[in-house]
Enzyme design. Structure first.
Site, PDB file in Angstrom:
ATOM      1  N   LYS A 213       3.869  34.827  64.687  1.00  0.00           N
ATOM      2  CA  LYS A 213       3.106  36.044  64.973  1.00  0.00           C
ATOM      3  C   LYS A 213       2.744  36.061  66.461  1.00  0.00           C
ATOM      4  O   LYS A 213       3.580  36.383  67.284  1.00  0.00           O
ATOM      5  CB  LYS A 213       1.888  36.122  64.056  1.00  0.00           C
ATOM      6  CG  LYS A 213       2.292  36.346  62.587  1.00  0.00           C
ATOM      7  CD  LYS A 213       1.113  36.470  61.679  1.00  0.00           C
ATOM      8  CE  LYS A 213       1.519  36.897  60.272  1.00  0.00           C
ATOM      9  NZ  LYS A 213       2.463  36.011  59.597  1.00  0.00           N
TER      10      LYS A 213
ATOM     11  N   HIS B 228      -3.459  35.042  61.293  1.00  0.00           N
ATOM     12  CA  HIS B 228      -3.844  36.297  61.937  1.00  0.00           C
ATOM     13  C   HIS B 228      -5.048  36.102  62.857  1.00  0.00           C
ATOM     14  O   HIS B 228      -5.894  36.988  62.987  1.00  0.00           O
ATOM     15  CB  HIS B 228      -4.125  37.360  60.877  1.00  0.00           C
ATOM     16  CG  HIS B 228      -2.889  37.798  60.150  1.00  0.00           C
ATOM     17  ND1 HIS B 228      -2.043  38.779  60.637  1.00  0.00           N
ATOM     18  CD2 HIS B 228      -2.328  37.362  58.992  1.00  0.00           C
ATOM     19  CE1 HIS B 228      -1.036  38.944  59.796  1.00  0.00           C
ATOM     20  NE2 HIS B 228      -1.189  38.104  58.793  1.00  0.00           N
TER      21      HIS B 228
ATOM     22  N   SER C 256      -5.476  39.262  56.226  1.00  0.00           N
ATOM     23  CA  SER C 256      -4.444  40.113  56.811  1.00  0.00           C
ATOM     24  C   SER C 256      -4.436  41.540  56.291  1.00  0.00           C
ATOM     25  O   SER C 256      -3.979  42.448  56.984  1.00  0.00           O
ATOM     26  CB  SER C 256      -3.063  39.494  56.571  1.00  0.00           C
ATOM     27  OG  SER C 256      -2.792  39.362  55.184  1.00  0.00           O
TER      28      SER C 256
END
Length: 355
Positions: free
Chosen positions: A201, A170, A142
């Site tokens: 996310k 991610h 990340s």
């Protein structure tokens, strides 16, 4: 008004998607604000089971288990899975939650240099004396936007009879042809044993995490994973929006595919302007500046120009590696991206980051 957010983890723009919001409202109205219980008492409803089944299907795995966050998923897996007879081998730049989860377990701990396959092989050779070996790595890191060399990791794991764990926070939703993550991107879906990821996310942006993998592992976690056993189950609205986000991804890969061109546009234009961008082909685009104060004042000036970004410095990143981490989203237009690059160029020249 007029400020564009370039620092959110909202990679697919689904946190404001009307269908995702509508699904959250419907779940809220049907099941209430929360269930006031952990999963094994009265906190398991049909929506939780449906979402776990959907996650497993999306990743093409046998089963899945939900957590309040991926931090909890990482905190709960190593202690439940590994014994003092086992070994865990961790990339030195793994996320803090992986590090904390590994600290909680009693396994023998090895740390290999970041994405250094020669060092990993040396550590695997040292770990052959242990009963079970687990290699743990972020799929996409990340802070730097780089992607773990999963093909090489899986080859070494096969050679030394080890299992592979990846954190896909991610990556889930937008890396790979269908957005399934780094294992799909690199063609090793059948070689990764365990995947942990987040719903907070790309998959709706609210909260929640999960582990997906072999059914016997998931069954074990339901009995022994402390964050799962002793945390309230996910609120219905969170489950509803995440479930709808997965529906949209499995119906079409168009949103996930749109990310590649947008990411390339930003990276190429920023590089042409003279900036150093860390990582490769990932929507995490760290603009490397080195100096903590420079990163902070540039971020402030960017906000004055309508671009919301944040400076990162020690202890979040190593000393001397301060940066502004830009994150590209599917909802950014080409005009938004160009406006961001123009603002960076102006601010960079003002503060001496560019000639």
């Amino acid at each position: 008004a007029g400020i564009i957010n370039f620092c959110a983890n909202n990679y697919l723009g689904l946190s404001s998607h009307p269908e995702v919001i509508r699904a959250a409202v419907e779940a809220l109205e049907k099941f209430g604000a929360g269930l006031s219980s952990v999963r094994f008492i009265c906190g398991t409803q049909s929506i939780h089971k449906d979402l776990e089944e959907k996650i497993a299907r999306f990743h093409q795995r046998e089963d899945a288990i939900l957590y309040a966050s991926c931090f909890d998923a990482n905190a709960g897996i190593f202690e439940a899975l590994l014994t003092p007879e086992d070994a865990v081998l961790s990339d030195e730049l793994n996320h803090a939650s992986i590090i904390d989860g590994i600290r909680l377990c009693k396994a023998n701990k090895y740390r290999y240099k970041h994405m250094d396959m020669q060092d990993l092989e040396t550590k695997l050779q040292e770990a052959q004396k242990h009963r079970l070996r687990l290699v743990a790595t972020d799929g996409a890191f990340s802070m730097d936007g780089d992607i773990a060399p999963l093909r090489e990791i899986c080859q070494l794991a096969q050679k030394y009879d080890a299992l592979v764990f990846i954190d896909e926070c991610h990556a889930t939703g937008f890396l790979g042809p269908n957005g399934r993550g780094t294992d799909e991107l690199l063609g090793v879906m059948d070689k990764i044993t365990i995947i942990n990821s987040t719903l907070g996310k790309a998959l709706g942006g609210a909260a929640g995490g999960y582990t997906t993998g072999p059914k016997p592992l998931i069954d074990l976690l339901r009995q022994r994973s402390r964050p799962y056993l002793f945390s309230n189950s996910l609120p219905p609205a969170v489950v509803g929006c995440a479930s709808k986000a997965l529906d949209l991804l499995m119906e079409s890969n168009a949103i996930a595919q749109s990310m590649a061109a947008k990411t390339q546009r930003f990276r190429s234009k920023m590089t042409a302007a003279g900036f150093t961008i860390s990582g490769k082909d990932h929507p995490i685009c760290p603009v490397m500046l080195g100096d903590a104060r420079l990163a902070s004042v540039m971020a402030e000036d960017m906000l004055n120009r309508g671009i919301y970004v944040i400076g990162f410095s020690y202890p979040v990143v190593p000393k001397g590696k301060a940066r502004i981490r830009v994150q590209i989203s599917a909802v950014h237009s080409d005009e938004d991206i160009d406006r961001c690059v123009e603002a960076f160029t102006e601010v960079g020249r003002k503060h001496g980051a560019l000639p």
